[in-house]
Design a protein around this motif. Structure first.
Motif, PDB file in Angstrom:
ATOM      1  N   HIS A 111      46.760 -27.803 -40.554  1.00 34.11           N
ATOM      2  CA  HIS A 111      46.504 -28.418 -39.177  1.00 34.11           C
ATOM      3  C   HIS A 111      45.326 -28.313 -38.564  1.00 34.11           C
ATOM      4  O   HIS A 111      44.711 -28.710 -37.406  1.00 34.11           O
ATOM      5  N   TYR A 158      48.416 -35.086 -36.963  1.00 35.27           N
ATOM      6  CA  TYR A 158      49.131 -33.769 -37.287  1.00 35.27           C
ATOM      7  C   TYR A 158      50.426 -34.224 -37.933  1.00 35.27           C
ATOM      8  O   TYR A 158      50.889 -33.262 -38.636  1.00 35.27           O
ATOM      9  N   LYS A 181      39.799 -32.185 -35.467  1.00 37.26           N
ATOM     10  CA  LYS A 181      40.915 -31.514 -35.272  1.00 37.26           C
ATOM     11  C   LYS A 181      40.896 -30.330 -34.344  1.00 37.26           C
ATOM     12  O   LYS A 181      41.640 -29.733 -33.579  1.00 37.26           O
TER      13      LYS A 181
END
Lengths: 168, 297
Positions: free
Chosen positions: A35, B170, A75
């Motif tokens: 992630h 995600y 991210k």
């Protein structure tokens, strides 16, 4: 967010060093498996010495060759609880590196390709043959002249000449 | 038939012309008309080119958009990177008048102007929104039953989320829905949102890229995948050529072929593996080939 609704000029982006001071070094941007930052797969980085710390804490981040490993996937920015936005910092460092002539050679080649042919990758004879075999039209290169004109207007061409002169 | 200005980018026409060939055939069959615009250039590529003060990046993107505006058609791309560049430029230049004027000053010497009259779409947006997944499903002649597919959505179509609004970066599920529409089963695997590692291959060490790919491929394999599907040519390159390198570096005992989604769609529409130019792929696997042939029998 870097560009949404707001455009950062180079002058504004030069003031991003504060990101390094806000960072709590929690590591969330790098160590959550799957992630977070993909550069963490580089064996030089680990949970205590993450890629993002490496970029934020370098003595002269502009000269840190690791800045080029960032893919701008956002991210780190999306996951950070403290709005540090490492991507914004790293992109600003890349911009400053360009100003100092410290650009990654692969990227330099890519920009030169774009300005000379309109494509980021070399137009090889093998690609031309494959296209012909598939009945696809040859790739036009008519845009290159206009792109070079834009690069003259924005100062990119001048910057590239400066890098070339320094190399010579 | 809905017409789009066809922004094929650099990577596909230069490195994977067979994917351009399949895209042209499949999209035409779905009533998507692709208009070739000769003046289009590199978008420009966001990671390698988009680093100056972003002004050149923005101006070159605006030039490309202005060409579509002259034709009066929205843009369709085959690449996450092209979407990232062109969509950001399109949104920012529509919103920011001061920047728009500055960029238009840069375009004036070449007699071009950004007006903000078109939209920029990835082919996935077009399949989902303009064609409709129901319609895609209706065109499936040979459902890919028995085939388990690991979906890799990629980074630049999902982030920044506020702008791209395609899927959750995600926990991406949209591509899985597109795969299910073809009769195949999406693989449930760990590391789904992890990047393909493009920059590690190009600007870092190939060993690091192999470690990343090895971990991701192992997770896909564990999730039961017979193959991988992608919607971005850079990701395609990583999972094909990058996998060849990873297999050598890590001595992996398995191979997972990668198919661009439009190739997978073509298989479901009854095309053969030869017709999607699967033989051009570096990673091939007889078990996967047999499953496809079994589904098509």
């Amino acid at each position: 967010m870097i560009l949404i609704g707001k455009y950062l000029s180079l002058d504004e982006s030069l003031n991003l060093r504060e990101a390094a001071e806000i960072c709590l070094k929690c590591g969330v941007c790098c160590v959550i498996k799957g992630h977070s930052c993909h550069v963490q797969y580089d064996e030089r980085f680990n949970a205590t010495r993450t890629y993002v710390y490496n970029c934020l804490a370098a003595e002269d981040p502009v000269e840190n060759p690791n800045i080029w490993l960032c893919v701008s996937c956002h991210k780190c920015e999306e996951i950070c609880a403290y709005d540090v936005s490492p991507i914004r910092f790293i992109e600003a460092m890349k911009a400053q590196a360009f100003q100092r002539g410290l650009m990654h050679t692969v990227m330099l080649g890519e920009i030169e390709n774009v300005l000379s042919t309109g494509y980021a990758f070399p137009l090889t004879s093998s690609a031309a043959r494959q296209r012909e075999k598939l009945g696809l039209e040859p790739l036009p290169t008519a845009s290159a002249e206009e792109l070079m004109r834009i690069a003259e207007e924005t100062g990119l061409a001048r910057g590239l000449r400066r890098i070339k002169e320094a190399e010579d | 038939m809905k017409r789009f200005a066809f922004f094929r980018g650099c990577f596909i026409p230069v490195r994977f012309p067979h994917i351009e060939y399949v895209a042209r055939r499949v999209l035409r069959e779905l009533d998507v008309d692709l208009l070739d615009v000769d003046g289009f250039s590199c978008c420009p590529e966001p990671v390698g080119f988009g680093l100056n003060d972003k002004l050149t990046w923005m101006a070159v993107a605006a030039r490309n958009i202005s060409l579509a505006e002259e034709e009066g058609h929205d843009i369709i791309t085959l690449c996450n990177g092209c979407l990232y560049t062109l969509k950001q430029a399109n949104v920012v230049l529509k919103e920011n008048e001061e920047l728009r004027e500055k960029v238009n000053e840069m375009l004036a010497p070449i007699d071009r102007q950004f007006k903000g009259t078109v939209e920029v779409k990835h082919f996935a947006h077009v399949l989902l929104g303009d064609v409709g997944l129901d319609e895609v499903e209706k065109r499936v002649e040979t459902p890919l039953k028995g085939l388990t597919v690991a979906c890799h959505t990629g980074c630049h179509i999902t982030s920044p989320l506020e702008l791209m609004q395609f899927d959750d970066p995600y926990d991406p599920v949209v591509l899985e829905g597109m795969v299910s529409a073809l009769g195949a089963t999406p693989a449930d695997y760990d590391l789904k949102p992890l990047c393909c590692g493009w920059t590690l291959t190009n600007y870092g060490s190939r060993q690091s890229a192999s470690r990343l790919l090895g971990a991701k491929l192992a997770a896909m394999r564990e999730g039961g995948a017979d193959c991988v599907t992608v919607i971005c040519p850079q990701c395609h390159y990583q999972f094909d050529m990058g996998q060849v390198i990873a297999v050598r570096n890590l001595k992996l005992a398995f191979r997972l072929p990668v198919l661009f989604y439009l190739q997978l769609l073509a298989l479901a529409m009854g095309y053969s593996l030869d017709e999607i130019h699967y033989r051009n792929h570096r990673v091939r696997n007889s078990r996967f080939e047999e499953k496809v042939k079994g589904a098509q029998a």
